[in-house]
Design a protein around this motif. Sequence first.
Motif, PDB file in Angstrom:
ATOM      1  N   VAL A 169      19.056  12.183 186.018  1.00 18.01           N
ATOM      2  CA  VAL A 169      20.270  11.499 185.615  1.00 18.01           C
ATOM      3  C   VAL A 169      21.237  12.503 184.657  1.00 18.01           C
ATOM      4  N   ALA A 170      20.487  13.314 184.190  1.00 18.91           N
ATOM      5  CA  ALA A 170      21.487  14.479 183.231  1.00 18.91           C
ATOM      6  C   ALA A 170      22.094  15.244 184.183  1.00 18.91           C
ATOM      7  N   SER A 171      21.462  15.655 185.504  1.00 19.69           N
ATOM      8  CA  SER A 171      22.060  16.377 186.308  1.00 19.69           C
ATOM      9  C   SER A 171      23.379  15.605 187.178  1.00 19.69           C
ATOM     10  N   ALA A 172      23.129  14.407 187.409  1.00 25.37           N
ATOM     11  CA  ALA A 172      24.002  13.615 188.197  1.00 25.37           C
ATOM     12  C   ALA A 172      25.364  13.366 187.158  1.00 25.37           C
ATOM     13  N   LEU A 173      24.973  13.165 185.879  1.00 27.19           N
ATOM     14  CA  LEU A 173      26.017  12.871 184.788  1.00 27.19           C
ATOM     15  C   LEU A 173      26.765  14.425 184.867  1.00 27.19           C
ATOM     16  N   ALA A 174      26.160  15.509 184.930  1.00 27.44           N
ATOM     17  CA  ALA A 174      26.883  16.737 184.741  1.00 27.44           C
ATOM     18  C   ALA A 174      27.839  16.966 185.867  1.00 27.44           C
ATOM     19  N   VAL A 175      26.981  16.580 187.328  1.00 26.04           N
ATOM     20  CA  VAL A 175      28.041  16.792 188.398  1.00 26.04           C
ATOM     21  C   VAL A 175      29.356  15.817 188.194  1.00 26.04           C
ATOM     22  N   VAL A 176      29.118  14.848 187.915  1.00 23.41           N
ATOM     23  CA  VAL A 176      30.198  13.826 187.811  1.00 23.41           C
ATOM     24  C   VAL A 176      31.228  14.308 186.831  1.00 23.41           C
ATOM     25  N   LEU A 177      30.597  15.006 185.820  1.00 27.84           N
ATOM     26  CA  LEU A 177      31.526  15.463 184.575  1.00 27.84           C
ATOM     27  C   LEU A 177      32.424  16.549 185.187  1.00 27.84           C
ATOM     28  N   MET A 178      31.602  17.450 185.938  1.00 29.73           N
ATOM     29  CA  MET A 178      32.448  18.638 186.747  1.00 29.73           C
ATOM     30  C   MET A 178      33.500  18.253 187.467  1.00 29.73           C
ATOM     31  N   VAL A 179      33.223  17.116 188.280  1.00 30.69           N
ATOM     32  CA  VAL A 179      34.178  16.664 189.135  1.00 30.69           C
ATOM     33  C   VAL A 179      35.381  16.101 188.498  1.00 30.69           C
ATOM     34  N   LEU A 180      34.958  15.083 187.316  1.00 27.10           N
ATOM     35  CA  LEU A 180      36.137  14.600 186.469  1.00 27.10           C
ATOM     36  C   LEU A 180      36.963  15.887 185.979  1.00 27.10           C
ATOM     37  N   VAL A 181      36.455  16.845 185.194  1.00 24.63           N
ATOM     38  CA  VAL A 181      37.315  17.925 184.713  1.00 24.63           C
ATOM     39  C   VAL A 181      38.133  18.489 185.942  1.00 24.63           C
ATOM     40  N   LEU A 182      37.673  18.605 186.939  1.00 28.68           N
ATOM     41  CA  LEU A 182      38.423  19.397 187.844  1.00 28.68           C
ATOM     42  C   LEU A 182      39.545  18.302 188.605  1.00 28.68           C
ATOM     43  N   ALA A 183      39.181  17.196 188.503  1.00 29.05           N
ATOM     44  CA  ALA A 183      40.131  16.084 188.843  1.00 29.05           C
ATOM     45  C   ALA A 183      41.217  16.035 187.966  1.00 29.05           C
ATOM     46  N   CYS A 184      40.970  16.050 186.736  1.00 26.50           N
ATOM     47  CA  CYS A 184      42.091  16.142 185.575  1.00 26.50           C
ATOM     48  C   CYS A 184      42.882  17.337 185.519  1.00 26.50           C
ATOM     49  N   VAL A 185      42.160  18.597 185.736  1.00 32.95           N
ATOM     50  CA  VAL A 185      42.642  19.862 185.500  1.00 32.95           C
ATOM     51  C   VAL A 185      43.581  20.413 186.576  1.00 32.95           C
ATOM     52  N   LEU A 186      43.248  20.319 187.907  1.00 33.40           N
ATOM     53  CA  LEU A 186      43.831  20.700 188.785  1.00 33.40           C
ATOM     54  C   LEU A 186      45.421  20.220 188.994  1.00 33.40           C
ATOM     55  N   PRO A 187      45.346  19.025 188.995  1.00 35.16           N
ATOM     56  CA  PRO A 187      46.763  18.486 188.979  1.00 35.16           C
ATOM     57  C   PRO A 187      47.749  19.139 187.991  1.00 35.16           C
ATOM     58  N   VAL A 188      47.084  19.338 186.622  1.00 34.92           N
ATOM     59  CA  VAL A 188      48.003  19.707 185.709  1.00 34.92           C
ATOM     60  C   VAL A 188      48.283  21.330 186.067  1.00 34.92           C
ATOM     61  N   GLN A 189      47.506  22.022 186.443  1.00 33.76           N
ATOM     62  CA  GLN A 189      47.614  23.359 187.022  1.00 33.76           C
ATOM     63  C   GLN A 189      48.745  23.504 188.098  1.00 33.76           C
ATOM     64  N   ARG A 190      48.637  22.429 189.015  1.00 37.50           N
ATOM     65  CA  ARG A 190      49.652  22.606 190.088  1.00 37.50           C
ATOM     66  C   ARG A 190      50.975  22.285 189.546  1.00 37.50           C
ATOM     67  N   LEU A 191      50.820  21.006 188.776  1.00 34.96           N
ATOM     68  CA  LEU A 191      52.447  20.911 188.222  1.00 34.96           C
ATOM     69  C   LEU A 191      53.085  22.199 187.636  1.00 34.96           C
ATOM     70  N   THR A 192      52.188  22.818 186.833  1.00 36.74           N
ATOM     71  CA  THR A 192      52.953  23.889 186.068  1.00 36.74           C
ATOM     72  C   THR A 192      53.066  24.968 186.797  1.00 36.74           C
ATOM     73  N   ARG A 193      52.515  25.232 187.899  1.00 43.75           N
ATOM     74  CA  ARG A 193      52.555  26.575 188.742  1.00 43.75           C
ATOM     75  C   ARG A 193      53.849  26.154 189.553  1.00 43.75           C
ATOM     76  N   GLU A 194      53.981  25.041 190.131  1.00 43.42           N
ATOM     77  CA  GLU A 194      55.059  24.604 191.119  1.00 43.42           C
ATOM     78  C   GLU A 194      56.340  25.093 190.441  1.00 43.42           C
ATOM     79  N   ALA A 195      56.479  24.768 189.353  1.00 41.83           N
ATOM     80  CA  ALA A 195      57.778  24.743 188.492  1.00 41.83           C
ATOM     81  C   ALA A 195      58.175  26.357 188.343  1.00 41.83           C
ATOM     82  N   SER A 196      57.256  27.230 188.244  1.00 41.16           N
ATOM     83  CA  SER A 196      57.235  28.626 188.045  1.00 41.16           C
ATOM     84  C   SER A 196      57.903  29.485 189.096  1.00 41.16           C
TER      85      SER A 196
END
Lengths: 317, 454
Positions: free
Chosen positions: A290-317
Amino acid sequence: MARPTLDPAAHAAGSLPARTNGGTGRRSRRRRRQTAGWLFAAPALVAYALFVLWPMGLTVQYSLYSWNGIGASTWVGLDNYVQVFTDPELFDTILHAFELILYFCVVPVGLGLAIANTIRRIATTRLALVARTVIFIPQVIPLVAAGITWSWLLASDGLVNQVLSAVGLGGVTRAWLGDFGTALPAVGVIGAWVLLGLCTLLLLAGMSKIDAALYEAARIDGAGPVREFFSITVPSLRQEIGVCVTVTVISALAAFDIVYISTQGGPGNSTMVPGLEIYRQAFFSREVGVASALAVVLMVLVLACVLPVQRLTREAS
Amino acid sequence: MSRRISRRRVALGSVALTGILAAGCGGPGDNSSSEPSDTATDAAASGAPTCGDDPVTMNAYFETGFPMPKALTDEFTAQYPNVTWEIREDQFAVITQNAPRVLADDPPDLMRLPQVSELVKDGLLKNLDGYAEAFGWDQWPASQLEQLRLGDGGRPRGEGSLYAMGLNFSMTGVFYNKTLAAQVGMTEPPTSLAEFDDVLASAQQAGVTPIVQFNGGATGGFAFPLQNLMAAYGEPGPINDWIFQQDGATIDTPSNLEAVQHLDEWIKAGYFDPDANAMDYATMMSKFIAGDGLFMFNGDWESGNLDQQLPGEVGFFLFPSAQDGGALATMSAPLTFGIGTDSPNADCAAFFLDWVATNPEARAVAVEVGGSHPMGLPDAPMPEIQEGTVTAETLAAGAQIGEDNGAMDFIANATGAIYAESWTPQLQRLFAGEQSPEALLQTVQSDYESQVGS
């Protein structure tokens, strides 16, 4: 004299590659250079594979088993993932993490922009230096010490309540970290306090490279400080804001230390976050799957939140 | 350019893939753990084991902040100079997390143990039946070792083979500040629950915090008064059955409900320090020592400490029954130590455990440093204890519990996770007024069933 005769072609290729046999020579040199490059990268790659990819693979594997960490394991497929999303105790931790984004990200970045802008305007005075230092200090203090200090400040007889009572707000005093309604915001305040310094400093560094002529031009066009801020400062800081948002969102979603020190997830799981829950599931309940499953979910969530931010700020530059 | 990128991708991908593939072969933890070894044969056959005369280095894993085990090993080395100790210490919470891994990878010869059910289930602890027979531990009062006996596979507890030993056995009750007690008109310890309630009320009227009790973080200290209330309203037997994971045992009984309701009344009356949900154990101790509360529910492991910090200032009594003059019961548990299944010096460790319970100097250390009653036969030598100290009072209370047969294990020890995952959040909710007594017991019971079942 049985000296072996050197093959003239080979000799020529070795000494004068460019002239006699240009194509293959360049390729072989490039290959050699590439091999050298790989050799240089190898230690880092091996370390990366060993300490990042390998554990990541293991985590994914563990998440598909029911295992207590010692005995035999049983294959359960995606059951652990189902549990993460259906068990309110586990799923609530993810909601708490998103609530923390408000305190760990929105507040420090917003407030950091305002403070950095103010400090920029008084950049040459000694006050600016003092302000910068004071705001950055939380980054320097070990989090454990900061957590303990804050738990004293927020206790029912702590400084926060003393100040509130002194200004006639005795009615709202409480044990901030022990109250169901206020524990998570109180943890959020500690996080905001820690991250504000980092954001302010990053933004301030970004501001220092904005061309002063831009401000001058804006002023000539009749822009006030507010217009200046929104039309020049903020757009110019897009990349820095991107970095701040990325770092703070990750620290909100993956929060562990602040919560562990101040509340340990209490009272009654009201401040339980995924990071702490993973640790508790793995080491107290010994539900490694269960701990590992939650960790994987957390990793996916972090990526899902951070990648769009990265993309947004990079496109502009 | 494109060729280089694709090649790098292939390389990275293959590195990642090998990792995942290699990880993917077979489930984790497939290597079946070693069979729990039996000490009965060799130990019993050749008489009681000893540490021998050759130099031995014992590898021990103790709890930080409790000086008694270290004091015992020092005394042991003084008497048996061929034995030296290599001691590692950690916080109890850390030991709890590490226990299975440490016992599996690098089994200590002697280790402070958390809840043992799962360790036995995984075959990590040495079966001590052979030593018990060889040393005559089976002649001791059965209640001393009851909590350390487990059935095959780790449950139920309370019967079966012996898998751990105590260095002493500790007991909980109510500590009180004598100055504050005089101030609120409490001349002697209350002898019934009603009297106790009266003292709480008069303390509150006198502006004294009636109870300072920790309930914050991952350890809900309200489990102490709660279990005392459970024993005041009901019998200790069914509570022990539940802790020992007997089939069909439940915590959700009418008398336990009365206990939770009574605790809830105390909470609603404001008898607890208002910071309880944000207070950890250390903060509670410093508050009590600073005189910030009249009562504290805690165990006799603090007796020595309190005698030192507040000499003559602190008293102790067992929590009274709801009936006037009813039998007394409280939590009493051995300070649990065990020997790893694959420990290289198991015989010496067992000899040490027997020495702790039988040697007069060792028993004196258990009392003077540990503050609790030593293990062993009832007529074994006891050190002189100064009258008027808390230690004297807690030892006397221990004798009383023995007479009333009122020893219970702690409700937090029922399973490895029940404290952090159930009791603590539920008691924190109760304190915050966010949980009803009925739902509290139902939730804990359903958590318990899922943990025992798994």
